[in-house]
Design a protein around this motif. Structure first.
Motif, PDB file in Angstrom:
ATOM      1  N   ASP A 145       0.859  -1.230  -0.103  1.00  0.00           N
ATOM      2  CA  ASP A 145      -0.093   0.099   0.185  1.00  0.00           C
ATOM      3  C   ASP A 145       0.672   1.106  -0.018  1.00  0.00           C
ATOM      4  OD1 ASP A 145      -1.776   2.122   0.324  1.00  0.00           O
ATOM      5  OD2 ASP A 145      -2.685   1.307   2.140  1.00  0.00           O
ATOM      6  N   LEU A 146       0.883   2.022  -1.225  1.00  0.00           N
ATOM      7  CA  LEU A 146       1.912   3.001  -1.425  1.00  0.00           C
ATOM      8  C   LEU A 146       1.295   4.120  -0.606  1.00  0.00           C
ATOM      9  CD1 LEU A 146       4.473   4.430  -2.403  1.00  0.00           C
ATOM     10  CD2 LEU A 146       3.154   4.780  -4.599  1.00  0.00           C
ATOM     11  N   ARG A 147      -0.117   4.353  -0.968  1.00  0.00           N
ATOM     12  CA  ARG A 147      -0.681   5.572  -0.332  1.00  0.00           C
ATOM     13  C   ARG A 147      -0.663   5.600   1.016  1.00  0.00           C
ATOM     14  NH1 ARG A 147      -5.784   4.330  -2.453  1.00  0.00           N
ATOM     15  NH2 ARG A 147      -5.313   5.639  -4.500  1.00  0.00           N
ATOM     16  N   SER A 148      -0.797   4.406   1.731  1.00  0.00           N
ATOM     17  CA  SER A 148      -0.738   4.692   3.322  1.00  0.00           C
ATOM     18  C   SER A 148       0.678   4.987   3.695  1.00  0.00           C
ATOM     19  CB  SER A 148      -1.239   3.587   3.848  1.00  0.00           C
ATOM     20  OG  SER A 148      -0.413   2.218   3.963  1.00  0.00           O
ATOM     21  N   ASN A 149       1.724   4.562   2.877  1.00  0.00           N
ATOM     22  CA  ASN A 149       3.273   5.003   3.282  1.00  0.00           C
ATOM     23  C   ASN A 149       3.764   6.360   2.825  1.00  0.00           C
ATOM     24  OD1 ASN A 149       4.331   2.561   4.598  1.00  0.00           O
ATOM     25  ND2 ASN A 149       2.887   1.702   3.020  1.00  0.00           N
ATOM     26  N   ILE A 150       2.918   6.998   2.206  1.00  0.00           N
ATOM     27  CA  ILE A 150       3.478   8.364   1.672  1.00  0.00           C
ATOM     28  C   ILE A 150       3.070   9.690   2.752  1.00  0.00           C
ATOM     29  CG2 ILE A 150       3.146  10.378   0.163  1.00  0.00           C
ATOM     30  CD1 ILE A 150       4.811   8.097  -1.239  1.00  0.00           C
ATOM     31  N   THR A 151       3.948  10.152   3.317  1.00  0.00           N
ATOM     32  CA  THR A 151       3.609  11.190   4.605  1.00  0.00           C
ATOM     33  C   THR A 151       3.118  12.283   3.806  1.00  0.00           C
ATOM     34  OG1 THR A 151       5.691  10.180   5.733  1.00  0.00           O
ATOM     35  CG2 THR A 151       4.590  12.489   6.369  1.00  0.00           C
ATOM     36  N   PRO A 152       2.206  13.092   4.360  1.00  0.00           N
ATOM     37  CA  PRO A 152       1.553  14.403   3.537  1.00  0.00           C
ATOM     38  C   PRO A 152       2.542  15.392   3.844  1.00  0.00           C
ATOM     39  CG  PRO A 152      -0.081  13.216   5.190  1.00  0.00           C
ATOM     40  CD  PRO A 152       1.150  12.418   5.401  1.00  0.00           C
ATOM     41  N   ASN A 153       2.573  16.220   2.684  1.00  0.00           N
ATOM     42  CA  ASN A 153       3.234  17.316   2.839  1.00  0.00           C
ATOM     43  C   ASN A 153       5.140  17.171   3.065  1.00  0.00           C
ATOM     44  OD1 ASN A 153       0.825  18.986   2.813  1.00  0.00           O
ATOM     45  ND2 ASN A 153       0.756  18.824   4.865  1.00  0.00           N
ATOM     46  N   THR A 154       5.306  15.869   2.369  1.00  0.00           N
ATOM     47  CA  THR A 154       6.737  15.369   2.555  1.00  0.00           C
ATOM     48  C   THR A 154       6.905  14.883   1.157  1.00  0.00           C
ATOM     49  OG1 THR A 154       6.594  15.091   4.759  1.00  0.00           O
ATOM     50  CG2 THR A 154       8.482  14.097   3.439  1.00  0.00           C
ATOM     51  N   TRP A 155       8.452  15.226   0.779  1.00  0.00           N
ATOM     52  CA  TRP A 155       8.974  14.650  -0.688  1.00  0.00           C
ATOM     53  C   TRP A 155       9.127  13.208  -0.285  1.00  0.00           C
ATOM     54  CZ3 TRP A 155       8.492  16.521  -5.397  1.00  0.00           C
ATOM     55  CH2 TRP A 155       8.172  18.029  -5.435  1.00  0.00           C
ATOM     56  N   HIS A 156       8.840  12.326  -1.001  1.00  0.00           N
ATOM     57  CA  HIS A 156       9.485  10.933  -1.000  1.00  0.00           C
ATOM     58  C   HIS A 156      10.203  10.639  -2.476  1.00  0.00           C
ATOM     59  CE1 HIS A 156       7.572   9.672   2.871  1.00  0.00           C
ATOM     60  NE2 HIS A 156       6.627  10.441   2.360  1.00  0.00           N
ATOM     61  N   HIS A 157      10.820   9.731  -2.419  1.00  0.00           N
ATOM     62  CA  HIS A 157      11.814   9.267  -3.989  1.00  0.00           C
ATOM     63  C   HIS A 157      11.087   7.931  -4.317  1.00  0.00           C
ATOM     64  CE1 HIS A 157      14.720   7.870  -6.577  1.00  0.00           C
ATOM     65  NE2 HIS A 157      14.873   9.261  -6.928  1.00  0.00           N
ATOM     66  N   LEU A 158      10.543   7.715  -5.470  1.00  0.00           N
ATOM     67  CA  LEU A 158      10.050   6.507  -5.805  1.00  0.00           C
ATOM     68  C   LEU A 158      11.154   6.082  -7.004  1.00  0.00           C
ATOM     69  CD1 LEU A 158       6.216   7.147  -6.139  1.00  0.00           C
ATOM     70  CD2 LEU A 158       7.423   5.925  -4.480  1.00  0.00           C
ATOM     71  N   THR A 159      11.400   4.772  -7.127  1.00  0.00           N
ATOM     72  CA  THR A 159      11.771   4.053  -8.263  1.00  0.00           C
ATOM     73  C   THR A 159      11.390   2.945  -8.588  1.00  0.00           C
ATOM     74  OG1 THR A 159      14.236   4.913  -7.129  1.00  0.00           O
ATOM     75  CG2 THR A 159      14.262   3.483  -9.118  1.00  0.00           C
ATOM     76  N   MET A 160      11.365   2.665  -9.740  1.00  0.00           N
ATOM     77  CA  MET A 160      10.826   1.292 -10.544  1.00  0.00           C
ATOM     78  C   MET A 160      12.020   0.878 -11.401  1.00  0.00           C
ATOM     79  SD  MET A 160       7.809   0.786 -12.970  1.00  0.00           S
ATOM     80  CE  MET A 160       8.769   1.424 -14.193  1.00  0.00           C
ATOM     81  N   VAL A 161      12.262  -0.311 -11.259  1.00  0.00           N
ATOM     82  CA  VAL A 161      13.409  -1.062 -12.190  1.00  0.00           C
ATOM     83  C   VAL A 161      12.707  -2.432 -12.669  1.00  0.00           C
ATOM     84  CG1 VAL A 161      15.553  -2.164 -12.098  1.00  0.00           C
ATOM     85  CG2 VAL A 161      14.964  -0.439 -10.376  1.00  0.00           C
ATOM     86  N   ILE A 162      12.739  -2.477 -14.044  1.00  0.00           N
ATOM     87  CA  ILE A 162      12.173  -3.405 -14.814  1.00  0.00           C
ATOM     88  C   ILE A 162      13.411  -4.189 -15.222  1.00  0.00           C
ATOM     89  CG2 ILE A 162      10.615  -4.504 -16.505  1.00  0.00           C
ATOM     90  CD1 ILE A 162       9.068  -1.733 -16.308  1.00  0.00           C
TER      91      ILE A 162
END
Length: 297
Positions: free
Chosen positions: A127-144
């Motif tokens: 669950d990405l949505r519940s692990n994103i803190t409001p009003n904070t920058w997060h870094h996402l990476t996808m590797v295929i």
């Protein structure tokens, strides 16, 4: 291998241009750039428009499809700010015709859609949505990983949040994850048409959006999750100061952290940067000349 090797496209958020190539963005439906408030990398893309049939998003198609056919894999990286809190399905990265590699289910889980032998949705359970803190920058990476030619190799998609692996999806072995007609075509939009609500924004802001035509390793992923790429390429230290401005979008530092001689032109402004590595016990003089529309160091 240098971190800059095999970068296919890099969007810093100052404008719609690709800093490393010709895959410029089309800012669709009032998507724009801004630098107000908490701006992380100096600027960001913002998505103000929502509603039926016309949500804001980024279209990667002005110079043709991004080439993602590679037996070295694919990496997609971006900083995100404020994921939507609604319970709608949607995507962060969508490809024309075949795949939606970074999909967000109504539960908030990360998923991958492959549409080769009929649409198949692979739910990671994270669950990405519940692990994103409001009003904070997060870094996402996808590797295929996988292969774009020859005998099929079971491909996987791995997802990282702030440099930590959070989900791995095993994909269909006979469905080439790199065969997406049109290449990555859309970034930053949530599709809510299934519930009649039209298009909503996936994130309030995105910045430092990068595609590599290879699979980054964990050391590289952790490095880019700590800083914006421009700051990684221009570390503080002795030598000429490199101004962090929209014109200086070329990677200025080689993998051995020695500045390279380059020329960067934008309109009437040009910039040439050079540095002789400093050695203890020696004296290096640096001459500087400034003008109205040029800067030589």
């Amino acid at each position: 291998m240098a971190l800059t090797d095999n970068i296919t496209a890099w969007y810093r958020g100052f404008d719609n241009t690709d800093s490393t190539g010709s895959y410029d963005l089309i800012l669709q439906n009032d998507a724009s750039t801004d630098n107000a408030g908490d701006n992380k990398c100096g600027s960001y893309f913002t998505f103000p428009k929502e509603g039926p049939g016309g949500g804001s998003y980024l279209d990667v198609s002005s110079a043709g499809a991004i080439d993602i056919n590679s037996d070295q894999g694919l990496t997609f990286s971006t900083w995100v700010y404020n994921i939507t809190t609604s319970s709608d399905i949607g995507w962060l990265l969508r490809c024309n015709g075949f795949h939606v590699p970074f999909y967000i289910l109504s539960s908030g889980n990360i998923a991958f859609i492959q549409n080769c032998f009929g649409a198949s949705t692979y739910d990671s359970g994270y669950d990405l949505r519940s692990n994103i803190t409001p009003n904070t920058w997060h870094h996402l990476t996808m590797v295929i990983s996988g292969r774009s030619w020859g005998p099929p190799v079971t491909p996987t998609a791995k997802y990282y949040l702030d440099g930590t692996l959070v989900a791995t999806i095993t994909l269909h072995a006979g469905c080439n994850p790199f065969s997406a007609t049109g290449g990555p075509a859309g970034i930053g939009e949530i599709n809510n048409e299934s519930t009649g609500g039209g298009y909503l924004k996936a994130f309030e802001r995105l910045t430092d959006i990068i595609f590599w035509n290879r699979a980054l390793d964990i050391v590289e992923i952790q490095e880019i999750s700590q800083k914006c790429l421009y700051d990684i390429l221009n570390p503080p230290g002795p030598g000429p100061i490199i101004n962090s401005d929209p014109w200086a979008s070329d990677p200025l530092v080689a993998s051995d952290r020695v500045f390279q001689n380059i020329t960067k032109a934008s309109g009437q402004r040009s910039r040439r940067v050079g540095q002789i590595p400093l050695t203890l016990g020696t004296k290096t003089n640096i001459a500087r000349r400034r003008g109205s529309d040029s800067d030589f160091e």
